[in-house]
Design a protein around this motif. Structure first.
Motif, mmCIF file in Angstrom:
data_model
loop_
_atom_site.group_PDB
_atom_site.id
_atom_site.type_symbol
_atom_site.label_atom_id
_atom_site.label_comp_id
_atom_site.label_asym_id
_atom_site.label_seq_id
_atom_site.Cartn_x
_atom_site.Cartn_y
_atom_site.Cartn_z
ATOM 1 N N ILE B 273 0.832 -1.206 0.000
ATOM 2 C CA ILE B 273 0.000 0.000 0.000
ATOM 3 C C ILE B 273 0.863 1.251 0.000
ATOM 4 C CG2 ILE B 273 -1.870 1.176 1.207
ATOM 5 C CD1 ILE B 273 -2.450 -1.677 0.087
ATOM 6 N N ALA B 274 1.895 1.264 0.831
ATOM 7 C CA ALA B 274 2.742 2.457 0.921
ATOM 8 C C ALA B 274 3.436 2.728 -0.415
ATOM 9 C CB ALA B 274 3.777 2.271 2.033
ATOM 10 N N ALA B 275 3.952 1.684 -1.043
ATOM 11 C CA ALA B 275 4.616 1.843 -2.338
ATOM 12 C C ALA B 275 3.626 2.333 -3.394
ATOM 13 C CB ALA B 275 5.235 0.512 -2.780
ATOM 14 N N ALA B 276 2.410 1.804 -3.360
ATOM 15 C CA ALA B 276 1.378 2.230 -4.323
ATOM 16 C C ALA B 276 1.033 3.695 -4.108
ATOM 17 C CB ALA B 276 0.129 1.365 -4.165
ATOM 18 N N GLU B 277 0.931 4.085 -2.847
ATOM 19 C CA GLU B 277 0.567 5.473 -2.549
ATOM 20 C C GLU B 277 1.606 6.433 -3.109
ATOM 21 O OE1 GLU B 277 0.495 6.405 1.603
ATOM 22 O OE2 GLU B 277 -0.692 8.219 1.315
ATOM 23 N N ARG B 278 2.879 6.076 -2.986
ATOM 24 C CA ARG B 278 3.938 6.964 -3.510
ATOM 25 C C ARG B 278 3.778 7.152 -5.003
ATOM 26 N NH1 ARG B 278 7.090 4.376 0.400
ATOM 27 N NH2 ARG B 278 7.747 2.732 -1.013
ATOM 28 N N LEU B 279 3.465 6.079 -5.713
ATOM 29 C CA LEU B 279 3.305 6.187 -7.169
ATOM 30 C C LEU B 279 2.035 6.953 -7.528
ATOM 31 C CD1 LEU B 279 4.450 2.662 -8.396
ATOM 32 C CD2 LEU B 279 5.753 4.767 -8.283
ATOM 33 N N PHE B 280 0.974 6.728 -6.773
ATOM 34 C CA PHE B 280 -0.266 7.469 -7.036
ATOM 35 C C PHE B 280 -0.034 8.971 -6.853
ATOM 36 C CE2 PHE B 280 -2.692 4.067 -8.156
ATOM 37 C CZ PHE B 280 -3.167 3.224 -7.163
ATOM 38 N N LEU B 281 0.730 9.321 -5.848
ATOM 39 C CA LEU B 281 1.002 10.745 -5.614
ATOM 40 C C LEU B 281 1.826 11.336 -6.753
ATOM 41 C CD1 LEU B 281 1.714 10.739 -1.760
ATOM 42 C CD2 LEU B 281 -0.248 11.747 -2.950
ATOM 43 N N ARG B 282 2.751 10.542 -7.302
ATOM 44 C CA ARG B 282 3.522 11.021 -8.459
ATOM 45 C C ARG B 282 2.587 11.284 -9.642
ATOM 46 N NH1 ARG B 282 8.691 7.303 -9.597
ATOM 47 N NH2 ARG B 282 8.840 8.713 -11.357
#
Lengths: 432, 411
Positions: B273-282
């Motif tokens: 989830i944390a890794a996905a969130e970083r990409l979503f924010l990008r």
């Protein structure tokens, strides 16, 4: 899901575990960018099967697509869980209960009770008569018309291993005025998601704690948090980072597949109240067996959460000798390096950490380290030592062989109490 | 019932005679073919559960109607578009048999259609693998391939259309779950494309085109390798392969938003989830706030953090603005179940399927979700009737190879 036959009850009861949905996998049409055999057909086919496309859609116009995603596996469509799956300790069991009046008549005075039974306890998850239950924002209806359903959801954090039973009891008044009860149980097993092993290494007063965590589930997980909470009198230093506090387990290695094992390392240091701790403080540190607890939070498919806290991780305490050797080093030599066949002096500081006065003496055991011989008296008296008092002892040695040599085997004894400590060796020296 | 029906319908067209062991030297040799299976699980289920009066008419191909004809690409494409894999397999086979042996380019294109049809049809993957193996040997003897193999030392498959080579690479995984072999074959293809890229460039337009083509091939192959690794259960390799494709953190190129979103969705699927969130924010830093991609990403993140009402509203908003995004409509309906209303889910899915019977109505995911809702709501006879009704509706529009597990009819 299961139910009783309608011949006996006008109501049917179904239960579905609400584990997370997942994105469906697509059937791939392989495409090439130029001279494609299938591109035109595939483009039209995807219009008919939009949920089978791995394409990701944006409002942005991206004319020169250098990163074609037609080969991407996951579609945008969520699919409900295909099976009950495995339940693990630390996860939350969430379920949807659907009660439906399958008859043509009205059913009245309905009450619903859902209970979770384990080997050690019985918990009421939902009781319409006492308004107890999760996810219920309005009162449970007491009347069901023909064909009308009643939906509710329950949740329970799993804190025990082994067999769990969700028991649902529905009481109602039938159209014939008869008080009836419908009962159904749903049994499931709870397994251990993680296997935690520890290995303890003592480094003077410090403890190096190795923790091995093994993914015992059948799916990939991410350890979102693994935190060691040290028990008094220790404080923990997390050694699981590299560089500028970057976790060791991150990026692609952050995903733990079924069967994967992760190793973590912590250094536990005693919390000292002063530079000169008292004997009582030192005793508390040496005899402390509880090191601390692990707090683990993990996520699996589509964010499904699990959390566990271990019991206190214990060690076999090293204990304390009544006579402690506080320091042993080679006088005037860097890093305890000495020359072959040249005398050197070892300074030893000892301390009386018992609860009574001592009359201390030392006897060197030269036969244990034959390649390093002592010069001077083998037996020495250190005199009277009060509680907490330290004394120094200087011993001269000569090494007859090069390399790493152990020295300092001796017996320290108290003539007043008869206590004796056998010191296997004081330190290692490097002989060049 | 299914085995009796398949025994009646299966054709002997193209069966190799057991005694003929001479080498196959042309690409239109009859001995290259396995008998084309003509049974279909949906057809069989409709025969079993639905009376002849209410059973929908479905196109059930027979060998004689396709035998002896040559089909143009337009017709073959129509069969692909309609999901008529049995018909496509027969049409491609007939066209191959009727095309002269020296028209190797056309023959290889028809083999691409034939192999695609067999791999798409449920349970025919091993037939595709067998035929591809024979084709590979025959290609070594064919006019074009002989030079490539003998004089230039290339593999016989080097003269195949790239899409046929991709199908050959995927076949072991699709047919037998041998994803490791598929990864090996895809990696070999990728090495070939990388070798092409490493050759010195002449700088002219055709060279530029060659470079662009192979760069895209390398990219596609990486995605396919990541897919096979995920199917193999090796999520670390899948994530690592995808990570290597991602642009640098500092990139704000608009063309990266879809790739970043794709990687993030895979991370969500695996629990990152944390890794996905970083990409979503990008992605949100690059794309406009109301871009449907951004909204879908936010909705998926809400699902992963169990904010079902937020997820439902976001999916519903995307679907309202873009009614062609069936997946968004499906996802909004799924959220209704988690919010406590299976009836709302059933209603939402049924509306989607009625409004778009060929697209939503035959989507296996929607049918599965719908049948799951039926399982929760109905029992015994009513449940069976509701599922058979749905089967009839699907049978009116669905092509071949519909996954019958979507109906959960045997549970």
């Amino acid at each position: 899901m299961s139910s009783l036959m309608r011949e006996t009850h006008p109501l049917t009861l179904k239960v579905m575990r609400l584990s997370r949905p997942t994105l469906s996998s697509t059937r791939k049409f392989p495409l090439d960018s130029n001279n494609s055999v299938l591109a035109q057909a595939v483009q039209e086919a995807e219009l008919n099967r939009p949920t089978q496309s791995g394409q990701i859609f944006s409002d942005l116009c991206l004319p020169n697509e250098m990163h074609p995603l037609d080969a991407f596996q996951l579609s945008e469509a969520l699919v409900l869980p295909r099976a009950f799956g495995t339940m693990y300790l630390g996860e939350t069991f969430a379920a949807h209960i659907c009660l439906c009046n399958e008859s043509n008549l009205v059913v009245r005075d309905i009450s619903v009770r859902a209970v979770m039974q384990t080997a050690t306890q019985r918990l009421i998850l939902f009781d319409s008569s006492s308004s107890k239950g999760a996810g219920q924002q309005e009162e449970t209806p007491k009347i069901l018309q023909a064909g009308q359903p009643l939906n509710l959801q329950v949740a329970h954090e799993i804190k025990e291993l082994g067999v769990h039973m969700l028991g649902c009891t529905i009481s109602y008044l039938s159209a014939q005025g008869e008080h009836r009860s419908l009962q159904k149980s749903f049994k499931f097993q709870v397994s251990n998601p993680l296997v935690v092993k520890t290995k303890i290494n003592h480094l003077d007063n410090d403890v190096l704690l190795e923790i091995q965590v093994h993914n015992a589930t059948q799916s990939t997980m991410v350890l979102e948090r693994l935190r060691f909470e040290a028990a008094s009198p220790f404080e923990a230093d997390d050694l699981n980072t590299v560089g500028a506090n970057v976790p060791v387990w991150c990026g692609s290695v952050g995903f733990m597949q079924p069967g994967d094992v992760r190793q973590y390392l912590y250094r536990l240091q005693p919390q000292l109240l002063s530079d000169q701790p008292s004997i009582e403080q030192e005793r508390a540190i040496k005899y402390a067996s509880a090191l601390g607890k692990l707090d683990i939070l993990w996520r699996s498919a589509f964010g499904s959460v699990g959390r566990l806290q271990t019991s206190q991780l214990l060690r076999k305490s090293p204990g304390m000798f009544l006579i402690e050797i506080e320091e042993a080093l080679v006088r005037g030599k860097e890093k305890n390096t000495v020359l072959l066949e040249e005398p050197f002096v070892v300074r030893v500081r000892v301390r009386n950490v018992s609860e009574r006065k001592m009359q201390l003496s030392s006897v060197l055991q030269t036969q244990k380290h034959p390649m390093v011989i002592s010069c001077g008296a083998v037996q020495r008296s250190l005199g009277s030592m009060d509680v907490g008092e330290t004394k120094e002892l200087s011993i001269e040695y000569v090494s007859l062989a090069p390399g790493v040599q152990r020295i300092g085997a001796m017996v320290l004894s108290d003539s007043l109490s008869g206590y004796a400590r056998d010191v296997g060796h004081l330190l290692d020296v490097f002989v060049t | 019932m299914a085995s009796i029906l398949s025994g009646i319908r299966q054709t002997a067209l193209g069966t190799a005679t057991a005694a003929d062991t001479s080498a196959v030297r042309t690409l239109n040799d009859r001995r290259l073919f396995e008998p084309t299976p003509l049974d279909d699980e949906l057809d069989d289920a409709l025969q079993t559960y639905v009376s002849s009066e209410t059973r929908p008419r479905r196109d059930v191909p027979t060998a004689p109607e396709y035998m002896g004809r040559v089909y143009g690409y337009e017709r073959l494409n129509q069969l692909v578009t309609g999901g008529q894999w049995r018909g496509l397999a027969l049409a491609a086979e007939s066209t191959i048999l009727e095309t002269p042996a020296d028209q190797e380019h056309k023959l290889m294109k028809c083999w691409t259609y034939r192999t695609l049809a067999l791999l798409q049809q449920q349970g025919c993957g091993t037939l595709a693998v067998t035929e591809l193996d024979r084709l590979e040997r025959a290609t070594g003897y064919a006019n074009v391939a002989r030079r490539a193999v003998v004089e230039l030392g290339r593999s016989p498959t080097a003269v195949w259309p790239f899409e046929l080579r991709l199908l050959r690479a995927q076949a072991p995984g699709v047919a037998a779950g041998d994803w490791a072999e598929s990864i090996a074959r895809l990696s070999a293809l990728q090495r070939g494309c990388s070798r092409v890229l490493s050759r010195p460039s002449g700088g002219d337009a055709s060279e530029e085109e060659r470079i662009t083509l192979n760069e895209r091939r390398v990219f596609r192959l990486s995605l396919m390798i990541a897919t096979c690794a995920a199917n193999l259960g090796d999520s670390s390799v899948a994530v690592q392969t995808l990570d290597q494709l991602l642009p640098a953190d500092s990139s704000d190129d608009e063309s990266d938003v879809r790739l970043l979103s794709a990687a993030a969705r895979l991370y969500l699927q695996l629990g990152g989830i944390a890794a996905a969130e970083r990409l979503f924010l990008r992605v949100e830093n690059i794309a406009p706030k109301d871009d449907k991609l951004v909204l879908m990403n936010q909705a998926f993140y809400a699902v992963a953090t169990a904010k079902w009402d937020v997820a439902r509203d976001l999916f519903a908003r995307v679907f309202a603005d873009h009614p062609d995004r069936i997946a968004a409509g499906n996802n909004a309906a799924v959220c209704e179940l988690y919010l406590g209303s299976p009836q709302a889910m059933l209603n939402g899915l049924q509306q989607l399927m009625v409004a778009s019977p060929t697209a939503a109505g035959t989507a296996e995911e929607l049918v599965f979700n719908y049948c799951t809702g039926l399982d929760l709501h109905y029992d015994a006879m009513k449940l069976r009737e509701a599922k058979i009704k749905k089967m009839i509706e699907v049978g009116m529009w669905a092509g071949d190879g519909f996954d019958m597990r979507s109906f959960k009819i045997h549970q």
